[in-house]
Every structure is written in structure tokens, then in C-alpha cells.
Design a protein around this motif. Structure first.
Motif, PDB file in Angstrom:
ATOM      1  N   VAL A  10       0.856  -1.406  -0.141  1.00 37.35           N
ATOM      2  CA  VAL A  10      -0.012   0.009  -0.069  1.00 37.35           C
ATOM      3  C   VAL A  10       0.686   1.107   0.034  1.00 37.35           C
ATOM      4  O   VAL A  10       0.304   2.382   0.097  1.00 37.35           O
ATOM      5  CB  VAL A  10      -1.061   0.056   1.180  1.00 37.35           C
ATOM      6  CG1 VAL A  10      -2.120  -1.170   1.095  1.00 37.35           C
ATOM      7  CG2 VAL A  10      -0.345  -0.224   2.613  1.00 37.35           C
ATOM      8  N   GLY A  11       2.166   1.056  -0.278  1.00 36.42           N
ATOM      9  CA  GLY A  11       3.146   2.130  -0.251  1.00 36.42           C
ATOM     10  C   GLY A  11       3.619   2.565   1.205  1.00 36.42           C
ATOM     11  O   GLY A  11       3.056   2.030   2.348  1.00 36.42           O
ATOM     12  N   GLY A  12       4.487   3.555   1.145  1.00 40.84           N
ATOM     13  CA  GLY A  12       5.180   3.982   2.468  1.00 40.84           C
ATOM     14  C   GLY A  12       5.810   3.028   3.365  1.00 40.84           C
ATOM     15  O   GLY A  12       5.804   2.914   4.505  1.00 40.84           O
ATOM     16  N   GLY A  13       6.008   1.844   2.618  1.00 41.97           N
ATOM     17  CA  GLY A  13       6.586   0.692   3.449  1.00 41.97           C
ATOM     18  C   GLY A  13       5.990  -0.287   4.147  1.00 41.97           C
ATOM     19  O   GLY A  13       6.196  -0.809   5.242  1.00 41.97           O
ATOM     20  N   GLN A  14       4.659  -0.383   3.721  1.00 42.28           N
ATOM     21  CA  GLN A  14       3.359  -1.266   4.502  1.00 42.28           C
ATOM     22  C   GLN A  14       2.855  -2.212   3.498  1.00 42.28           C
ATOM     23  O   GLN A  14       2.639  -1.774   2.416  1.00 42.28           O
ATOM     24  CB  GLN A  14       2.491  -0.124   4.932  1.00 42.28           C
ATOM     25  CG  GLN A  14       2.922   0.824   5.887  1.00 42.28           C
ATOM     26  CD  GLN A  14       3.169   0.321   7.348  1.00 42.28           C
ATOM     27  OE1 GLN A  14       2.435  -0.358   7.598  1.00 42.28           O
ATOM     28  NE2 GLN A  14       4.301   0.641   7.944  1.00 42.28           N
ATOM     29  N   ILE A  62       1.832  -4.157   8.029  1.00 41.10           N
ATOM     30  CA  ILE A  62       2.986  -4.629   8.777  1.00 41.10           C
ATOM     31  C   ILE A  62       3.927  -3.636   7.925  1.00 41.10           C
ATOM     32  O   ILE A  62       4.060  -3.456   6.671  1.00 41.10           O
ATOM     33  CB  ILE A  62       3.406  -6.031   8.691  1.00 41.10           C
ATOM     34  CG1 ILE A  62       3.478  -6.541   7.134  1.00 41.10           C
ATOM     35  CG2 ILE A  62       2.413  -7.083   9.405  1.00 41.10           C
ATOM     36  CD1 ILE A  62       4.173  -8.049   7.092  1.00 41.10           C
ATOM     37  N   PRO A  63       4.966  -3.116   8.845  1.00 38.42           N
ATOM     38  CA  PRO A  63       6.133  -2.315   7.854  1.00 38.42           C
ATOM     39  C   PRO A  63       7.250  -3.432   7.689  1.00 38.42           C
ATOM     40  O   PRO A  63       7.432  -4.324   7.685  1.00 38.42           O
ATOM     41  CB  PRO A  63       6.924  -1.781   9.321  1.00 38.42           C
ATOM     42  CG  PRO A  63       6.503  -2.531  10.531  1.00 38.42           C
ATOM     43  CD  PRO A  63       5.029  -3.040  10.238  1.00 38.42           C
ATOM     44  N   ILE A  64       7.791  -2.910   6.374  1.00 37.57           N
ATOM     45  CA  ILE A  64       8.560  -3.934   5.533  1.00 37.57           C
ATOM     46  C   ILE A  64       9.811  -2.961   5.212  1.00 37.57           C
ATOM     47  O   ILE A  64       9.971  -1.903   5.329  1.00 37.57           O
ATOM     48  CB  ILE A  64       7.965  -4.503   4.377  1.00 37.57           C
ATOM     49  CG1 ILE A  64       7.593  -3.161   3.313  1.00 37.57           C
ATOM     50  CG2 ILE A  64       7.003  -5.326   4.555  1.00 37.57           C
ATOM     51  CD1 ILE A  64       7.036  -3.716   2.030  1.00 37.57           C
ATOM     52  N   GLY A  91      -1.897 -19.577  -2.877  1.00 35.32           N
ATOM     53  CA  GLY A  91      -1.468 -18.715  -3.794  1.00 35.32           C
ATOM     54  C   GLY A  91      -1.733 -16.917  -3.234  1.00 35.32           C
ATOM     55  O   GLY A  91      -1.546 -16.258  -4.326  1.00 35.32           O
ATOM     56  N   CYS A  92      -2.099 -16.905  -2.299  1.00 38.42           N
ATOM     57  CA  CYS A  92      -2.479 -15.301  -1.967  1.00 38.42           C
ATOM     58  C   CYS A  92      -1.249 -14.780  -1.636  1.00 38.42           C
ATOM     59  O   CYS A  92      -0.293 -15.029  -0.811  1.00 38.42           O
ATOM     60  CB  CYS A  92      -3.204 -15.405  -0.587  1.00 38.42           C
ATOM     61  SG  CYS A  92      -3.732 -13.845  -0.094  1.00 38.42           S
ATOM     62  N   LYS A  93      -0.734 -13.876  -2.664  1.00 37.56           N
ATOM     63  CA  LYS A  93       0.411 -13.327  -2.914  1.00 37.56           C
ATOM     64  C   LYS A  93       0.581 -11.921  -3.535  1.00 37.56           C
ATOM     65  O   LYS A  93      -0.361 -11.501  -4.270  1.00 37.56           O
ATOM     66  CB  LYS A  93       1.763 -14.108  -3.529  1.00 37.56           C
ATOM     67  CG  LYS A  93       1.310 -14.354  -4.878  1.00 37.56           C
ATOM     68  CD  LYS A  93       2.208 -15.071  -5.672  1.00 37.56           C
ATOM     69  CE  LYS A  93       1.946 -15.634  -6.932  1.00 37.56           C
ATOM     70  NZ  LYS A  93       2.994 -16.580  -7.605  1.00 37.56           N
ATOM     71  N   THR A  94       1.515 -11.160  -3.556  1.00 38.35           N
ATOM     72  CA  THR A  94       1.887  -9.759  -4.044  1.00 38.35           C
ATOM     73  C   THR A  94       3.180  -9.576  -4.358  1.00 38.35           C
ATOM     74  O   THR A  94       4.018  -9.924  -3.617  1.00 38.35           O
ATOM     75  CB  THR A  94       1.247  -8.788  -3.318  1.00 38.35           C
ATOM     76  OG1 THR A  94       1.260  -7.587  -4.188  1.00 38.35           O
ATOM     77  CG2 THR A  94       1.801  -8.499  -1.855  1.00 38.35           C
ATOM     78  N   HIS A  95       3.668  -8.917  -5.405  1.00 37.50           N
ATOM     79  CA  HIS A  95       5.023  -8.591  -5.533  1.00 37.50           C
ATOM     80  C   HIS A  95       5.044  -7.365  -5.638  1.00 37.50           C
ATOM     81  O   HIS A  95       4.145  -6.502  -5.749  1.00 37.50           O
ATOM     82  CB  HIS A  95       5.566  -9.129  -7.059  1.00 37.50           C
ATOM     83  CG  HIS A  95       6.881  -9.083  -7.379  1.00 37.50           C
ATOM     84  ND1 HIS A  95       7.271  -7.675  -7.782  1.00 37.50           N
ATOM     85  CD2 HIS A  95       8.161  -9.872  -6.956  1.00 37.50           C
ATOM     86  CE1 HIS A  95       8.667  -7.822  -7.972  1.00 37.50           C
ATOM     87  NE2 HIS A  95       9.241  -8.963  -7.517  1.00 37.50           N
ATOM     88  N   TYR A  96       6.228  -6.682  -5.037  1.00 37.11           N
ATOM     89  CA  TYR A  96       6.246  -5.111  -4.897  1.00 37.11           C
ATOM     90  C   TYR A  96       7.707  -4.813  -4.896  1.00 37.11           C
ATOM     91  O   TYR A  96       8.651  -5.745  -4.615  1.00 37.11           O
ATOM     92  CB  TYR A  96       5.763  -4.624  -3.436  1.00 37.11           C
ATOM     93  CG  TYR A  96       6.373  -5.278  -2.378  1.00 37.11           C
ATOM     94  CD1 TYR A  96       7.347  -4.718  -1.647  1.00 37.11           C
ATOM     95  CD2 TYR A  96       6.121  -6.676  -1.534  1.00 37.11           C
ATOM     96  CE1 TYR A  96       8.063  -4.921  -0.503  1.00 37.11           C
ATOM     97  CE2 TYR A  96       6.914  -7.174  -0.678  1.00 37.11           C
ATOM     98  CZ  TYR A  96       7.816  -6.425  -0.017  1.00 37.11           C
ATOM     99  OH  TYR A  96       8.218  -6.773   0.931  1.00 37.11           O
ATOM    100  N   LYS A  97       7.992  -3.505  -4.980  1.00 37.51           N
ATOM    101  CA  LYS A  97       9.483  -2.905  -4.703  1.00 37.51           C
ATOM    102  C   LYS A  97       8.963  -1.636  -3.804  1.00 37.51           C
ATOM    103  O   LYS A  97       7.882  -1.019  -4.022  1.00 37.51           O
ATOM    104  CB  LYS A  97       9.907  -2.459  -6.285  1.00 37.51           C
ATOM    105  CG  LYS A  97      10.224  -3.213  -7.330  1.00 37.51           C
ATOM    106  CD  LYS A  97      10.443  -2.899  -8.348  1.00 37.51           C
ATOM    107  CE  LYS A  97      10.826  -3.854  -9.464  1.00 37.51           C
ATOM    108  NZ  LYS A  97      11.355  -3.320 -10.779  1.00 37.51           N
TER     109      LYS A  97
END
Length: 100
Positions: A10-14, A62-64, A91-97
Motif C-alpha cells: 500500500v506504499g510507504g513501506g507497508q 506490517i512495516p517492511i 497462492g495469496c501473494k503480491t509482488h512489490y518494490k
């Protein structure tokens, strides 16, 4: 989980996670979020949990840490007061940067 489960950046390291098992009974959710880094670094495990009542959902963020790329996997089980168990859909997943 007939009503749904989701994980998303969701942005902001979350990372945001959400579960809504197909039960009308109160329940306890116990799960994990496993973050697997594209770089091959050691995966990180986050323990998550929550309590839901009468058809409600449980969610949180959660912070990442910063990464050039990672995939977060949501797994877990909801335990209804009636005794039924509900698993997060495989298979509940998400890819992010984040941060690069």
C-alpha cells in the motif's frame, strides 16, 4: 476462505493483509506473511493474528524493509468458535518494490 483473503503493498513501506473466512461464528486467525526477496536474501517471516466476530474480517498492516523487489505470501488458518477451520486460499501473494 470463501469470503476472501488478500495481501497488497500500500506504499510507504507497508504491506496490508486482510482475511474474511466463510463463517458467521467468532474466530481466531493465526497466520504468517513470508517475504521472499528477488535478490535471493534470506526470506523474512512475519507472524500475524487477529480475532473476528460474526462474519467480520480481520486486517492490519506490517512495516517492511527497503527492497528492489520481493514477493509476499499470506498463509494461515481461521479457527471458528464452532470448531471449523478455514485456510487462506493457496497462492495469496503480491509482488512489490519499495525504496528504489
Amino acid at each position: 476462505f470463501g469470503k476472501g483473503s488478500k495481501i497488497t503493498y500500500v506504499g510507504g513501506g507497508q504491506l496490508y493483509w486482510y482475511v474474511k473466512p466463510a463463517t458467521k461464528w467468532p474466530y481466531y486467525f493465526d497466520g504468517t506473511i513470508k517475504v521472499v526477496y528477488d535478490s535471493g536474501h534470506t526470506p523474512r517471516i512475519y507472524e500475524i493474528s487477529g480475532v473476528g466476530a460474526l462474519g467480520s474480517s480481520v486486517s492490519d498492516t506490517i512495516p517492511i524493509s527497503k527492497t528492489k523487489g520481493a514477493t509476499a505470501y499470506l498463509t494461515g488458518t481461521a479457527y471458528a468458535l464452532k470448531g471449523d477451520q478455514y485456510l487462506v486460499v493457496p497462492g495469496c501473494k503480491t509482488h512489490y518494490k519499495y525504496g528504489y
